[in-house]
Design a protein around this motif. Structure first.
Motif, mmCIF file in Angstrom:
data_model
loop_
_atom_site.group_PDB
_atom_site.id
_atom_site.type_symbol
_atom_site.label_atom_id
_atom_site.label_comp_id
_atom_site.label_asym_id
_atom_site.label_seq_id
_atom_site.Cartn_x
_atom_site.Cartn_y
_atom_site.Cartn_z
ATOM 1 N N MET A 76 66.700 15.445 25.361
ATOM 2 C CA MET A 76 68.024 15.774 25.885
ATOM 3 C C MET A 76 69.060 15.816 24.768
ATOM 4 O O MET A 76 69.916 16.702 24.728
ATOM 5 C CB MET A 76 68.432 14.756 26.952
ATOM 6 N N LEU A 77 68.966 14.853 23.846
ATOM 7 C CA LEU A 77 69.875 14.854 22.703
ATOM 8 C C LEU A 77 69.652 16.086 21.835
ATOM 9 O O LEU A 77 70.618 16.704 21.353
ATOM 10 C CB LEU A 77 69.665 13.586 21.880
ATOM 11 N N LEU A 78 68.391 16.458 21.639
ATOM 12 C CA LEU A 78 68.068 17.634 20.827
ATOM 13 C C LEU A 78 68.675 18.892 21.430
ATOM 14 O O LEU A 78 69.225 19.733 20.708
ATOM 15 C CB LEU A 78 66.550 17.783 20.709
ATOM 16 N N SER A 79 68.602 19.036 22.756
ATOM 17 C CA SER A 79 69.188 20.216 23.385
ATOM 18 C C SER A 79 70.696 20.254 23.180
ATOM 19 O O SER A 79 71.280 21.321 22.949
ATOM 20 C CB SER A 79 68.845 20.241 24.880
ATOM 21 N N GLY A 80 71.350 19.087 23.239
ATOM 22 C CA GLY A 80 72.789 19.043 23.010
ATOM 23 C C GLY A 80 73.165 19.381 21.583
ATOM 24 O O GLY A 80 74.130 20.119 21.332
ATOM 25 N N VAL A 81 72.409 18.859 20.624
ATOM 26 C CA VAL A 81 72.669 19.165 19.214
ATOM 27 C C VAL A 81 72.489 20.660 18.960
ATOM 28 O O VAL A 81 73.298 21.301 18.264
ATOM 29 C CB VAL A 81 71.745 18.340 18.303
ATOM 30 N N CYS A 82 71.423 21.241 19.521
ATOM 31 C CA CYS A 82 71.171 22.675 19.331
ATOM 32 C C CYS A 82 72.286 23.520 19.950
ATOM 33 O O CYS A 82 72.688 24.537 19.385
ATOM 34 C CB CYS A 82 69.825 23.060 19.933
ATOM 35 N N ALA A 171 66.337 29.251 21.331
ATOM 36 C CA ALA A 171 64.916 29.187 21.669
ATOM 37 C C ALA A 171 64.460 27.736 21.850
ATOM 38 O O ALA A 171 63.658 27.431 22.741
ATOM 39 C CB ALA A 171 64.089 29.865 20.572
ATOM 40 N N ILE A 172 64.980 26.841 21.024
ATOM 41 C CA ILE A 172 64.637 25.423 21.167
ATOM 42 C C ILE A 172 65.175 24.875 22.480
ATOM 43 O O ILE A 172 64.492 24.125 23.191
ATOM 44 C CB ILE A 172 65.179 24.614 19.975
ATOM 45 N N ILE A 173 66.416 25.253 22.829
ATOM 46 C CA ILE A 173 67.005 24.796 24.090
ATOM 47 C C ILE A 173 66.141 25.223 25.265
ATOM 48 O O ILE A 173 65.858 24.432 26.178
ATOM 49 C CB ILE A 173 68.432 25.351 24.247
ATOM 50 N N VAL A 174 65.711 26.470 25.272
ATOM 51 C CA VAL A 174 64.890 26.986 26.364
ATOM 52 C C VAL A 174 63.606 26.169 26.505
ATOM 53 O O VAL A 174 63.224 25.754 27.606
ATOM 54 C CB VAL A 174 64.555 28.476 26.131
ATOM 55 N N ASN A 175 62.941 25.924 25.391
ATOM 56 C CA ASN A 175 61.677 25.191 25.442
ATOM 57 C C ASN A 175 61.867 23.719 25.802
ATOM 58 O O ASN A 175 61.072 23.152 26.558
ATOM 59 C CB ASN A 175 60.954 25.324 24.102
ATOM 60 N N ALA A 247 59.646 29.794 30.042
ATOM 61 C CA ALA A 247 60.613 29.766 28.952
ATOM 62 C C ALA A 247 60.661 31.113 28.234
ATOM 63 O O ALA A 247 61.732 31.614 27.887
ATOM 64 C CB ALA A 247 60.257 28.647 27.971
ATOM 65 N N ALA A 248 59.498 31.707 28.006
ATOM 66 C CA ALA A 248 59.457 32.983 27.302
ATOM 67 C C ALA A 248 60.127 34.083 28.126
ATOM 68 O O ALA A 248 60.866 34.916 27.605
ATOM 69 C CB ALA A 248 58.009 33.365 27.003
ATOM 70 N N THR A 249 59.887 34.095 29.440
ATOM 71 C CA THR A 249 60.513 35.087 30.307
ATOM 72 C C THR A 249 62.019 34.894 30.347
ATOM 73 O O THR A 249 62.786 35.864 30.292
ATOM 74 C CB THR A 249 59.929 34.991 31.729
ATOM 75 N N ALA A 250 62.464 33.644 30.430
ATOM 76 C CA ALA A 250 63.900 33.368 30.454
ATOM 77 C C ALA A 250 64.566 33.861 29.181
ATOM 78 O O ALA A 250 65.644 34.462 29.222
ATOM 79 C CB ALA A 250 64.137 31.870 30.629
ATOM 80 N N ALA A 251 63.935 33.613 28.039
ATOM 81 C CA ALA A 251 64.513 34.053 26.776
ATOM 82 C C ALA A 251 64.596 35.573 26.707
ATOM 83 O O ALA A 251 65.552 36.135 26.167
ATOM 84 C CB ALA A 251 63.694 33.515 25.605
ATOM 85 N N THR A 252 63.592 36.253 27.262
ATOM 86 C CA THR A 252 63.617 37.709 27.265
ATOM 87 C C THR A 252 64.710 38.238 28.196
ATOM 88 O O THR A 252 65.413 39.203 27.871
ATOM 89 C CB THR A 252 62.246 38.275 27.677
#
Length: 320
Positions: A76-82, A171-175, A247-252
């Motif tokens: 969760m912290l990683l997603s916020g930093v990204c 991309a990191i946030i999505v994953n 995740a891949a579909t969302a990013a596309t």
């Protein structure tokens, strides 16, 4: 299909950010705009998302929920930093390369990077359907990027690095969000934690940037739109939609962002695109339409069973 529509709507809101920044007052910098956007937007996102998460808990008080462990907290912290890092990187790209070109570089790199991250985590490649739709959309992105508006400086290496860095952050946030959803976390808890962490990280930079321009009417309108519409509303829509697609579909699907940015650049900012760029818009739209059609049969399922598991075997990593 509703999950696809939600992600597309979020992508359209994302696509207005570059144009909004370009229409802002003089004296802004990529770092200052990014910081103000995230402080306001991250705070609002946390309030809205945590409220929705609390409402969900009241409706299902007996539901089994995962415990917050070190691994989940770090994700969760990683997603916020990204999310916080994404802001200045993206606006650096638009300042150097123009709105349309920088946006397509940032979001054009995101689906490829998201698919590679998924493959690195699980060693399972995305489906042939996803790869075909992504390939078509990526061709459109490349055409649009090379055919950007004249004089936009679309080959500036610092701007390109900033845009690709923003794409990698997204991309990191999505994953990360997909992994947390697969582990059973409520979607709004995830996005609320991301917003709170991003706002806190961005607030640390406030003493070091000039935000006096935010006191002007245009500056205030800029930060409110960027914070509330393109962060709070957009990420709530995006995270809800992510529950029903890979995740891949969302990013596309978020390639609708460069499509929106390019159209706004043409109609609002008066940018002129070459025939190559126009062809890129058409190809990009076709790729999005193909992906949306392939996802039409996907239904939102429980977080532990991602939608599309049977017909879109994009890899998933389930947290223990």
């Amino acid at each position: 299909m509703l999950h696809v529509i939600a992600i597309l709507a979020a992508a359209v809101l994302f696509g207005t950010t570059g144009t909004a920044q370009a229409l802002g007052p003089e004296g802004t910098t990529p770092l200052a705009v990014g910081v103000m956007r995230m402080v306001i937007g991250g705070t609002a996102l946390a309030v809205i998302a945590f409220s929705l998460a609390a409402l969900s808990r009241r409706r299902a008080p007996d539901a089994i929920r995962p415990r917050l462990g070190i691994r989940s907290a770090l994700l969760m912290l990683l997603s916020g930093v990204c999310l916080a890092v994404y802001q200045p990187l993206f606006f650096l790209g638009t300042a150097r390369n123009g709105v349309a070109v920088s946006t397509v570089i940032a979001l054009g790199s995101a689906p490829v990077l998201a698919g590679l991250i998924e493959w690195a985590l699980t060693r399972r490649l995305p489906s042939a359907r996803w790869m075909g739709a992504t390939a078509l959309a990526t061709v459109g992105v490349v055409l649009l990027g090379f055919g950007g508006s004249p004089g936009s400086g679309g080959t500036d290496p610092i701007g390109v690095a900033g845009a690709v860095g923003a794409g990698a952050s997204f991309a990191i946030i999505v994953n990360v969000q997909r992994r947390l959803l697969d582990a059973g976390w409520d979607a709004f808890t995830i996005v609320g934690a991301m917003g709170a962490a991003a706002a806190a990280v961005s607030a640390l930079a406030l003493p070091f940037v000039d935000v006096s321009w935010a006191g002007q009417p245009r500056g205030l309108a800029l930060v409110l739109w960027l914070g509330l519409a393109t962060i709070a509303v957009a990420y709530v829509l995006f995270t809800w939609g992510l529950q029903g697609v890979s995740a891949a579909t969302a990013a596309t699907l978020t390639l609708a962002e460069p499509l929106t940015a390019a159209l706004l650049g043409l109609t609002v900012l008066g940018e002129r695109l070459s025939p190559t760029a126009v062809a890129g818009l058409v190809v990009l739209a076709a790729g999005l339409a193909l992906l949306a059609r392939s996802a039409r049969g996907s239904r939102g399922r429980s977080a532990s069973r991602p939608s599309g598991a049977a017909d879109d075997p994009a890899p998933y990593a389930v947290e223990g």
